[in-house]
Design an enzyme around this catalytic site. Structure first.
Site, PDB file in Angstrom:
ATOM      1  N   THR A 138       0.877  -1.173   0.000  1.00 28.31           N
ATOM      2  CA  THR A 138       0.000   0.000   0.000  1.00 28.31           C
ATOM      3  C   THR A 138       0.911   1.219   0.000  1.00 28.31           C
ATOM      4  O   THR A 138       1.660   1.434   0.953  1.00 28.31           O
ATOM      5  CB  THR A 138      -0.886   0.027   1.261  1.00 28.31           C
ATOM      6  OG1 THR A 138      -1.637  -1.191   1.302  1.00 28.31           O
ATOM      7  CG2 THR A 138      -1.836   1.210   1.220  1.00 28.31           C
ATOM      8  N   LYS A 169      -7.831   1.433  -3.060  1.00 25.42           N
ATOM      9  CA  LYS A 169      -7.485   0.992  -1.692  1.00 25.42           C
ATOM     10  C   LYS A 169      -7.655   2.135  -0.681  1.00 25.42           C
ATOM     11  O   LYS A 169      -8.255   1.956   0.382  1.00 25.42           O
ATOM     12  CB  LYS A 169      -6.039   0.490  -1.703  1.00 25.42           C
ATOM     13  CG  LYS A 169      -5.390   0.285  -0.365  1.00 25.42           C
ATOM     14  CD  LYS A 169      -5.644  -1.077   0.197  1.00 25.42           C
ATOM     15  CE  LYS A 169      -5.107  -1.180   1.618  1.00 25.42           C
ATOM     16  NZ  LYS A 169      -5.417  -2.426   2.247  1.00 25.42           N
ATOM     17  N   LYS A 172      -1.699   5.067   8.637  1.00 24.04           N
ATOM     18  CA  LYS A 172      -0.933   5.165   7.386  1.00 24.04           C
ATOM     19  C   LYS A 172      -1.876   5.340   6.184  1.00 24.04           C
ATOM     20  O   LYS A 172      -1.684   6.223   5.354  1.00 24.04           O
ATOM     21  CB  LYS A 172      -0.098   3.882   7.198  1.00 24.04           C
ATOM     22  CG  LYS A 172       0.556   3.787   5.837  1.00 24.04           C
ATOM     23  CD  LYS A 172       1.168   2.413   5.548  1.00 24.04           C
ATOM     24  CE  LYS A 172       1.544   2.326   4.072  1.00 24.04           C
ATOM     25  NZ  LYS A 172       2.184   1.070   3.688  1.00 24.04           N
TER      26      LYS A 172
END
Ligand code: NAD
Length: 290
Positions: free
Chosen positions: A87, A162, A237
Protein backbone atom coordinates in the site's frame (compact mmCIF):
# COMPACT_ATOMS: atom_id res chain seq x y z
CA UNK A 1 7.04 -19.06 -13.60
CA UNK A 2 10.30 -17.60 -12.39
CA UNK A 3 9.34 -15.06 -9.75
CA UNK A 4 11.26 -12.60 -7.57
CA UNK A 5 9.63 -11.60 -4.27
CA UNK A 6 11.05 -8.52 -2.53
CA UNK A 7 9.81 -7.79 1.00
CA UNK A 8 9.18 -10.97 3.01
CA UNK A 9 7.49 -9.46 6.08
CA UNK A 10 4.16 -10.30 7.70
CA UNK A 11 2.30 -10.19 4.38
CA UNK A 12 5.05 -10.99 1.84
CA UNK A 13 6.26 -14.13 3.58
CA UNK A 14 3.02 -16.15 3.39
CA UNK A 15 2.27 -14.79 -0.11
CA UNK A 16 5.68 -15.95 -1.38
CA UNK A 17 5.27 -19.32 0.36
CA UNK A 18 1.90 -19.83 -1.36
CA UNK A 19 3.47 -19.16 -4.78
CA UNK A 20 6.28 -21.62 -4.06
CA UNK A 21 3.79 -24.25 -2.79
CA UNK A 22 1.88 -23.90 -6.08
CA UNK A 23 5.05 -24.93 -7.93
CA UNK A 24 6.51 -21.57 -9.00
CA UNK A 25 10.25 -20.91 -8.83
CA UNK A 26 10.44 -18.13 -6.22
CA UNK A 27 13.61 -16.22 -5.30
CA UNK A 28 13.14 -13.80 -2.42
CA UNK A 29 14.97 -10.87 -0.92
CA UNK A 30 14.50 -9.04 2.37
CA UNK A 31 17.22 -7.34 4.37
CA UNK A 32 15.76 -8.60 7.66
CA UNK A 33 13.23 -11.43 7.29
CA UNK A 34 14.05 -15.15 7.00
CA UNK A 35 13.21 -17.28 3.93
CA UNK A 36 9.61 -18.51 3.75
CA UNK A 37 9.11 -22.20 3.05
CA UNK A 38 10.06 -23.15 -0.52
CA UNK A 39 11.65 -19.76 -1.30
CA UNK A 40 15.35 -19.37 -2.18
CA UNK A 41 16.98 -16.24 -0.77
CA UNK A 42 19.11 -13.93 -2.94
CA UNK A 43 21.79 -11.52 -1.68
CA UNK A 44 20.09 -8.40 -3.10
CA UNK A 45 16.87 -7.25 -4.73
CA UNK A 46 18.63 -6.99 -8.11
CA UNK A 47 20.01 -10.53 -7.80
CA UNK A 48 16.50 -11.85 -7.05
CA UNK A 49 14.98 -9.91 -9.98
CA UNK A 50 17.50 -10.96 -12.64
CA UNK A 51 15.78 -13.29 -15.10
CA UNK A 52 12.39 -13.19 -13.32
CA UNK A 53 9.21 -13.01 -15.41
CA UNK A 54 7.38 -11.27 -12.58
CA UNK A 55 9.00 -9.23 -9.79
CA UNK A 56 6.66 -8.87 -6.81
CA UNK A 57 7.20 -6.24 -4.12
CA UNK A 58 5.50 -6.11 -0.69
CA UNK A 59 7.15 -3.18 1.08
CA UNK A 60 6.35 -0.66 3.84
CA UNK A 61 5.94 2.57 1.82
CA UNK A 62 6.31 4.44 -1.46
CA UNK A 63 9.79 5.77 -0.78
CA UNK A 64 11.15 2.27 -0.17
CA UNK A 65 9.26 1.00 -3.22
CA UNK A 66 10.86 3.70 -5.42
CA UNK A 67 14.31 2.74 -4.08
CA UNK A 68 13.77 -0.96 -4.75
CA UNK A 69 12.37 -0.21 -8.23
CA UNK A 70 15.54 1.76 -9.03
CA UNK A 71 17.54 -1.34 -8.15
CA UNK A 72 15.44 -3.95 -9.93
CA UNK A 73 14.09 -2.25 -13.06
CA UNK A 74 17.56 -1.97 -14.70
CA UNK A 75 18.05 -5.76 -14.47
CA UNK A 76 14.52 -6.73 -15.49
CA UNK A 77 14.04 -8.20 -18.94
CA UNK A 78 11.80 -6.44 -21.45
CA UNK A 79 8.31 -7.94 -21.25
CA UNK A 80 8.61 -8.87 -17.58
CA UNK A 81 6.23 -7.30 -15.05
CA UNK A 82 6.77 -5.45 -11.78
CA UNK A 83 3.82 -6.34 -9.53
CA UNK A 84 3.66 -4.13 -6.46
CA UNK A 85 1.28 -5.37 -3.77
CA UNK A 86 2.28 -2.82 -1.09
CA UNK A 87 0.00 0.00 0.00
CA UNK A 88 1.74 3.17 -1.21
CA UNK A 89 0.87 6.67 -2.41
CA UNK A 90 -0.69 6.99 -5.86
CA UNK A 91 2.22 9.14 -7.14
CA UNK A 92 4.82 6.49 -6.25
CA UNK A 93 2.76 3.80 -7.98
CA UNK A 94 2.59 5.91 -11.15
CA UNK A 95 6.29 6.88 -10.97
CA UNK A 96 7.34 3.24 -10.66
CA UNK A 97 5.11 2.28 -13.59
CA UNK A 98 6.83 4.94 -15.72
CA UNK A 99 10.23 3.68 -14.63
CA UNK A 100 9.28 0.14 -15.71
CA UNK A 101 7.81 1.35 -19.02
CA UNK A 102 11.06 3.16 -19.86
CA UNK A 103 12.76 -0.29 -19.86
CA UNK A 104 10.00 -1.98 -21.88
CA UNK A 105 8.65 -3.68 -18.75
CA UNK A 106 5.10 -3.76 -17.43
CA UNK A 107 3.95 -2.63 -14.00
CA UNK A 108 0.86 -3.23 -11.91
CA UNK A 109 -0.10 -1.64 -8.62
CA UNK A 110 -2.07 -4.31 -6.78
CA UNK A 111 -2.62 -3.41 -3.12
CA UNK A 112 -4.54 -5.92 -1.07
CA UNK A 113 -7.21 -6.20 1.53
CA UNK A 114 -7.55 -9.26 3.72
CA UNK A 115 -4.61 -8.83 6.08
CA UNK A 116 -2.24 -11.45 7.39
CA UNK A 117 -4.96 -14.11 7.63
CA UNK A 118 -5.92 -13.56 3.99
CA UNK A 119 -2.26 -13.66 2.93
CA UNK A 120 -1.74 -17.02 4.68
CA UNK A 121 -5.00 -18.51 3.35
CA UNK A 122 -4.48 -17.19 -0.20
CA UNK A 123 -7.77 -15.31 -0.06
CA UNK A 124 -6.60 -11.69 -0.47
CA UNK A 125 -8.56 -9.23 -2.61
CA UNK A 126 -6.34 -7.40 -5.12
CA UNK A 127 -7.22 -3.94 -6.44
CA UNK A 128 -5.25 -3.55 -9.64
CA UNK A 129 -4.06 -0.59 -11.68
CA UNK A 130 -2.30 -1.17 -15.01
CA UNK A 131 -2.90 -2.58 -18.47
CA UNK A 132 -4.92 -5.65 -19.46
CA UNK A 133 -1.82 -7.23 -21.02
CA UNK A 134 0.24 -6.93 -17.84
CA UNK A 135 -2.67 -8.18 -15.75
CA UNK A 136 -2.97 -11.24 -18.02
CA UNK A 137 0.65 -12.14 -17.22
CA UNK A 138 0.18 -11.70 -13.46
CA UNK A 139 -3.32 -13.18 -13.17
CA UNK A 140 -2.18 -16.74 -12.53
CA UNK A 141 -0.15 -15.51 -9.53
CA UNK A 142 -2.91 -13.26 -8.19
CA UNK A 143 -5.28 -16.24 -8.28
CA UNK A 144 -2.89 -18.23 -6.07
CA UNK A 145 -2.36 -15.40 -3.57
CA UNK A 146 -5.94 -14.16 -3.55
CA UNK A 147 -9.60 -14.94 -3.96
CA UNK A 148 -10.70 -11.91 -5.92
CA UNK A 149 -9.06 -9.44 -8.32
CA UNK A 150 -10.69 -6.17 -9.41
CA UNK A 151 -9.12 -4.30 -12.34
CA UNK A 152 -9.62 -0.65 -11.39
CA UNK A 153 -8.12 1.06 -14.45
CA UNK A 154 -4.67 2.39 -15.40
CA UNK A 155 -1.57 2.64 -13.18
CA UNK A 156 -2.25 4.11 -9.74
CA UNK A 157 -5.94 3.22 -9.75
CA UNK A 158 -5.42 0.15 -7.56
CA UNK A 159 -3.90 2.39 -4.89
CA UNK A 160 -6.68 4.94 -5.42
CA UNK A 161 -9.31 2.24 -4.78
CA UNK A 162 -7.48 0.99 -1.69
CA UNK A 163 -7.18 4.39 -0.01
CA UNK A 164 -10.76 5.46 -0.85
CA UNK A 165 -12.05 2.18 0.62
CA UNK A 166 -9.93 2.54 3.73
CA UNK A 167 -10.97 6.15 4.23
CA UNK A 168 -14.59 4.92 4.36
CA UNK A 169 -13.51 2.18 6.77
CA UNK A 170 -11.58 4.54 9.08
CA UNK A 171 -14.42 7.04 9.31
CA UNK A 172 -17.16 4.41 9.78
CA UNK A 173 -15.18 2.55 12.43
CA UNK A 174 -14.51 5.77 14.34
CA UNK A 175 -18.18 6.80 14.30
CA UNK A 176 -19.34 3.25 15.17
CA UNK A 177 -17.06 3.32 18.25
CA UNK A 178 -18.32 6.77 19.15
CA UNK A 179 -21.95 5.56 18.87
CA UNK A 180 -21.34 2.54 21.17
CA UNK A 181 -19.70 4.85 23.73
CA UNK A 182 -22.69 7.20 23.54
CA UNK A 183 -25.10 4.25 23.86
CA UNK A 184 -23.29 3.17 27.05
CA UNK A 185 -23.66 6.59 28.62
CA UNK A 186 -27.33 6.76 27.63
CA UNK A 187 -27.93 3.42 29.38
CA UNK A 188 -28.61 1.58 26.11
CA UNK A 189 -27.50 -2.05 26.16
CA UNK A 190 -24.80 -2.81 23.56
CA UNK A 191 -26.59 -5.88 22.26
CA UNK A 192 -29.80 -3.87 21.81
CA UNK A 193 -27.87 -1.12 20.04
CA UNK A 194 -26.30 -3.77 17.75
CA UNK A 195 -29.63 -5.48 17.09
CA UNK A 196 -31.14 -2.19 15.97
CA UNK A 197 -28.23 -0.62 14.05
CA UNK A 198 -27.12 -3.84 12.32
CA UNK A 199 -30.54 -4.13 10.69
CA UNK A 200 -31.14 -0.40 10.22
CA UNK A 201 -29.56 2.45 8.31
CA UNK A 202 -26.54 2.58 10.65
CA UNK A 203 -25.40 -0.79 9.30
CA UNK A 204 -21.84 -1.10 7.97
CA UNK A 205 -18.98 -3.61 7.71
CA UNK A 206 -17.40 -2.01 10.79
CA UNK A 207 -20.52 -2.85 12.79
CA UNK A 208 -21.70 -6.20 11.46
CA UNK A 209 -18.46 -7.95 10.44
CA UNK A 210 -15.91 -6.34 12.75
CA UNK A 211 -17.96 -5.12 15.68
CA UNK A 212 -15.80 -2.99 18.03
CA UNK A 213 -17.90 -4.03 21.07
CA UNK A 214 -16.69 -7.29 22.68
CA UNK A 215 -19.24 -10.09 22.89
CA UNK A 216 -21.52 -8.49 20.34
CA UNK A 217 -21.87 -9.64 16.72
CA UNK A 218 -19.52 -12.17 15.10
CA UNK A 219 -16.08 -12.83 16.61
CA UNK A 220 -13.68 -9.94 15.95
CA UNK A 221 -10.46 -8.47 17.45
CA UNK A 222 -12.60 -6.76 20.14
CA UNK A 223 -13.23 -10.29 21.50
CA UNK A 224 -9.48 -10.86 21.73
CA UNK A 225 -8.55 -7.81 23.80
CA UNK A 226 -8.17 -5.75 20.59
CA UNK A 227 -5.12 -7.66 19.33
CA UNK A 228 -4.88 -6.82 15.60
CA UNK A 229 -6.46 -7.69 13.18
CA UNK A 230 -5.74 -4.45 11.46
CA UNK A 231 -3.49 -2.32 13.63
CA UNK A 232 -4.38 1.30 14.39
CA UNK A 233 -1.05 2.48 12.93
CA UNK A 234 -1.87 0.82 9.58
CA UNK A 235 -5.18 2.69 9.50
CA UNK A 236 -3.25 5.86 10.34
CA UNK A 237 -0.93 5.16 7.39
CA UNK A 238 -3.79 4.53 4.94
CA UNK A 239 -5.73 7.64 6.03
CA UNK A 240 -2.52 9.66 5.58
CA UNK A 241 -2.19 8.33 2.02
CA UNK A 242 -5.83 9.18 1.29
CA UNK A 243 -5.42 12.75 2.52
CA UNK A 244 -2.13 13.17 0.65
CA UNK A 245 -3.88 12.10 -2.57
CA UNK A 246 -6.88 14.35 -1.80
CA UNK A 247 -4.62 17.34 -1.32
CA UNK A 248 -2.88 16.67 -4.63
CA UNK A 249 -6.18 16.76 -6.53
CA UNK A 250 -7.94 19.38 -4.35
CA UNK A 251 -10.73 17.09 -3.12
CA UNK A 252 -12.47 17.82 0.22
CA UNK A 253 -12.05 15.24 3.02
CA UNK A 254 -13.42 16.74 6.24
CA UNK A 255 -14.38 13.37 7.79
CA UNK A 256 -11.24 11.59 6.55
CA UNK A 257 -9.20 14.42 8.08
CA UNK A 258 -10.95 14.03 11.45
CA UNK A 259 -10.55 10.23 11.35
CA UNK A 260 -6.81 10.69 10.74
CA UNK A 261 -6.60 13.15 13.64
CA UNK A 262 -8.28 10.60 15.94
CA UNK A 263 -6.05 7.70 14.85
CA UNK A 264 -2.88 9.81 15.03
CA UNK A 265 -3.68 10.89 18.57
CA UNK A 266 -4.53 7.31 19.52
CA UNK A 267 -1.29 5.88 18.05
CA UNK A 268 1.15 8.64 18.93
CA UNK A 269 -0.11 10.07 22.22
CA UNK A 270 -2.11 7.25 23.80
CA UNK A 271 -1.76 3.46 23.94
CA UNK A 272 -2.96 2.78 20.38
CA UNK A 273 0.29 1.52 18.82
CA UNK A 274 -0.05 -2.22 18.18
CA UNK A 275 -3.75 -2.31 19.08
CA UNK A 276 -6.53 -3.08 16.65
CA UNK A 277 -8.10 -0.07 14.94
CA UNK A 278 -11.46 -0.91 16.58
CA UNK A 279 -9.88 -0.15 20.00
CA UNK A 280 -11.14 3.41 19.61
CA UNK A 281 -14.21 2.13 21.50
CA UNK A 282 -12.58 1.64 24.94
CA UNK A 283 -10.76 4.91 24.34
CA UNK A 284 -14.06 6.76 23.83
CA UNK A 285 -15.83 5.05 26.76
CA UNK A 286 -13.10 6.19 29.16
CA UNK A 287 -13.47 9.83 28.12
CA UNK A 288 -15.71 12.74 28.56
CA UNK A 289 -16.80 15.03 25.75
CA UNK A 290 -13.77 16.68 24.11
P1 NAD B 1 6.23 -5.71 7.27
O1 NAD B 1 6.91 -4.55 7.90
O2 NAD B 1 5.95 -6.93 8.09
O3 NAD B 1 7.08 -6.19 5.98
C1 NAD B 1 7.81 -5.34 5.14
C2 NAD B 1 9.13 -6.04 4.83
O4 NAD B 1 9.85 -5.26 3.88
C3 NAD B 1 10.03 -6.20 6.07
O5 NAD B 1 10.35 -7.57 6.25
C4 NAD B 1 11.26 -5.37 5.72
O6 NAD B 1 12.49 -5.91 6.21
C5 NAD B 1 11.22 -5.41 4.20
N1 NAD B 1 11.97 -4.32 3.57
C6 NAD B 1 12.00 -3.01 3.89
N2 NAD B 1 12.81 -2.34 3.06
C7 NAD B 1 13.29 -3.25 2.19
C8 NAD B 1 14.18 -3.18 1.09
N3 NAD B 1 14.72 -2.01 0.70
N4 NAD B 1 14.48 -4.32 0.41
C9 NAD B 1 13.93 -5.50 0.80
N5 NAD B 1 13.08 -5.64 1.83
C10 NAD B 1 12.77 -4.52 2.52
O7 NAD B 1 4.88 -5.13 6.63
P2 NAD B 1 3.61 -5.96 6.14
O8 NAD B 1 2.61 -6.02 7.23
O9 NAD B 1 4.07 -7.20 5.46
O10 NAD B 1 3.01 -4.93 5.06
C11 NAD B 1 3.56 -4.81 3.76
C12 NAD B 1 2.67 -3.89 2.94
O11 NAD B 1 1.36 -4.45 2.89
C13 NAD B 1 2.51 -2.47 3.52
O12 NAD B 1 2.54 -1.56 2.45
C14 NAD B 1 1.18 -2.52 4.22
O13 NAD B 1 0.56 -1.25 4.28
C15 NAD B 1 0.41 -3.46 3.31
N6 NAD B 1 -0.70 -4.16 3.96
C16 NAD B 1 -0.55 -4.75 5.17
C17 NAD B 1 -1.62 -5.40 5.77
C18 NAD B 1 -1.48 -6.08 7.11
O14 NAD B 1 -2.51 -6.45 7.69
N7 NAD B 1 -0.26 -6.27 7.62
C19 NAD B 1 -2.87 -5.45 5.11
C20 NAD B 1 -2.99 -4.87 3.85
C21 NAD B 1 -1.90 -4.22 3.29
Amino acid sequence: MKIAFIGLGNMGSPMAANLAAAGHDVTGYDMAAPAPEGVTLAGSAAEAAAGAQVVITMLPNGQILRGVAQEVVPVMEAGSVLLDCSTVDVDSARAVAEMAASRGCGALDAPVSGGIGGAAAGTLTFMVGGTDDDLKIAMELLEIMGGRTVHCGPSGNGQAAKICNNMILGATMAVTCEAFALADKLGLDRQAMYDVASTSSGQSWSLTTYCPAPGVGPEAPSDNDYQPGFAAELMQKDLGLALQAAEAVDSPTPLGTEALRQYTQFVEEEDGQGRDFSALLPRFTSRGRD
